[in-house]
Design a protein around this motif. Structure first.
Motif, PDB file in Angstrom:
ATOM      1  N   GLU A 164       0.825  -1.210   0.000  1.00 32.11           N
ATOM      2  CA  GLU A 164       0.000   0.000   0.000  1.00 32.11           C
ATOM      3  C   GLU A 164       0.865   1.269   0.000  1.00 32.11           C
ATOM      4  O   GLU A 164       0.624   2.214   0.750  1.00 32.11           O
ATOM      5  CB  GLU A 164      -0.970  -0.006   1.185  1.00 32.11           C
ATOM      6  N   LEU A 165       1.860   1.283  -0.880  1.00 36.30           N
ATOM      7  CA  LEU A 165       2.769   2.433  -0.974  1.00 36.30           C
ATOM      8  C   LEU A 165       2.112   3.602  -1.689  1.00 36.30           C
ATOM      9  O   LEU A 165       1.264   3.420  -2.560  1.00 36.30           O
ATOM     10  CB  LEU A 165       4.048   2.045  -1.715  1.00 36.30           C
ATOM     11  N   SER A 166       2.564   4.779  -1.349  1.00 35.83           N
ATOM     12  CA  SER A 166       2.081   5.996  -1.986  1.00 35.83           C
ATOM     13  C   SER A 166       2.544   6.059  -3.440  1.00 35.83           C
ATOM     14  O   SER A 166       3.484   5.353  -3.848  1.00 35.83           O
ATOM     15  CB  SER A 166       2.604   7.223  -1.239  1.00 35.83           C
ATOM     16  N   THR A 167       1.911   6.913  -4.199  1.00 39.27           N
ATOM     17  CA  THR A 167       2.293   7.126  -5.599  1.00 39.27           C
ATOM     18  C   THR A 167       3.731   7.608  -5.702  1.00 39.27           C
ATOM     19  O   THR A 167       4.481   7.165  -6.579  1.00 39.27           O
ATOM     20  CB  THR A 167       1.342   8.144  -6.261  1.00 39.27           C
ATOM     21  N   ASP A 168       4.137   8.501  -4.803  1.00 39.81           N
ATOM     22  CA  ASP A 168       5.517   9.002  -4.819  1.00 39.81           C
ATOM     23  C   ASP A 168       6.522   7.887  -4.562  1.00 39.81           C
ATOM     24  O   ASP A 168       7.564   7.816  -5.219  1.00 39.81           O
ATOM     25  CB  ASP A 168       5.702  10.112  -3.779  1.00 39.81           C
ATOM     26  N   ALA A 169       6.223   7.028  -3.606  1.00 42.22           N
ATOM     27  CA  ALA A 169       7.122   5.913  -3.300  1.00 42.22           C
ATOM     28  C   ALA A 169       7.240   4.963  -4.491  1.00 42.22           C
ATOM     29  O   ALA A 169       8.333   4.501  -4.825  1.00 42.22           O
ATOM     30  CB  ALA A 169       6.632   5.161  -2.066  1.00 42.22           C
ATOM     31  N   ARG A 170       6.118   4.706  -5.148  1.00 44.17           N
ATOM     32  CA  ARG A 170       6.120   3.826  -6.315  1.00 44.17           C
ATOM     33  C   ARG A 170       6.946   4.420  -7.451  1.00 44.17           C
ATOM     34  O   ARG A 170       7.736   3.743  -8.090  1.00 44.17           O
ATOM     35  CB  ARG A 170       4.697   3.574  -6.797  1.00 44.17           C
ATOM     36  N   SER A 171       6.746   5.710  -7.687  1.00 43.81           N
ATOM     37  CA  SER A 171       7.473   6.390  -8.754  1.00 43.81           C
ATOM     38  C   SER A 171       8.977   6.379  -8.488  1.00 43.81           C
ATOM     39  O   SER A 171       9.787   6.115  -9.386  1.00 43.81           O
ATOM     40  CB  SER A 171       6.962   7.828  -8.882  1.00 43.81           C
ATOM     41  N   CYS A 172       9.352   6.648  -7.254  1.00 41.78           N
ATOM     42  CA  CYS A 172      10.764   6.642  -6.887  1.00 41.78           C
ATOM     43  C   CYS A 172      11.344   5.234  -7.034  1.00 41.78           C
ATOM     44  O   CYS A 172      12.458   5.067  -7.537  1.00 41.78           O
ATOM     45  CB  CYS A 172      10.930   7.153  -5.460  1.00 41.78           C
ATOM     46  N   ALA A 173      10.601   4.224  -6.632  1.00 43.27           N
ATOM     47  CA  ALA A 173      11.064   2.844  -6.753  1.00 43.27           C
ATOM     48  C   ALA A 173      11.297   2.470  -8.217  1.00 43.27           C
ATOM     49  O   ALA A 173      12.296   1.836  -8.552  1.00 43.27           O
ATOM     50  CB  ALA A 173      10.056   1.895  -6.108  1.00 43.27           C
TER      51      ALA A 173
END
Length: 102
Positions: free
Chosen positions: A25-34
């Motif tokens: 359940e990661l945030s959009t920002d975390a997903r984008s950075c990953a």
């Protein structure tokens, strides 16, 4: 920013990264950075890609302030915690970011 060619070439792995991020359940920002961290340093060997994917998710979550434990990410990505521990700092450094010093 990564090329569309990279995204197409590694589409299967990016879909897996998204599944792991969804489980966490990661945030959009975390997903984008990953995604950015993963695409910046995709290993040649397929057997190493899952570990780098997991380390990218862990590091991306830290950068975005949506941190998860290494163990939680390892479970979600089906890798060992050591796989993440041995790679995440290098991913951040390669991206020009300074890892935390705790």
């Amino acid at each position: 920013m990564h090329s569309a060619r990279d995204r197409i070439e590694y589409e299967q792995w990016l879909e897996e990264l998204e599944c792991v991020a969804e489980r966490l359940e990661l945030s959009t920002d975390a997903r984008s950075c990953a995604v950015d961290l993963f695409l910046a340093d995709v290993p040649e060997e397929d057997r190493s890609k899952r570990a780098v994917l997991a380390a990218s998710v862990y590091a991306g979550s830290l950068v975005a302030g949506d941190g998860r434990t290494q163990g939680t990410v390892a479970d979600a990505a089906d890798v060992s915690r050591l796989s993440i521990q041995s790679r995440w700092k290098e991913l951040l450094e390669a991206a020009g970011l300074e890892p935390p010093q705790w």
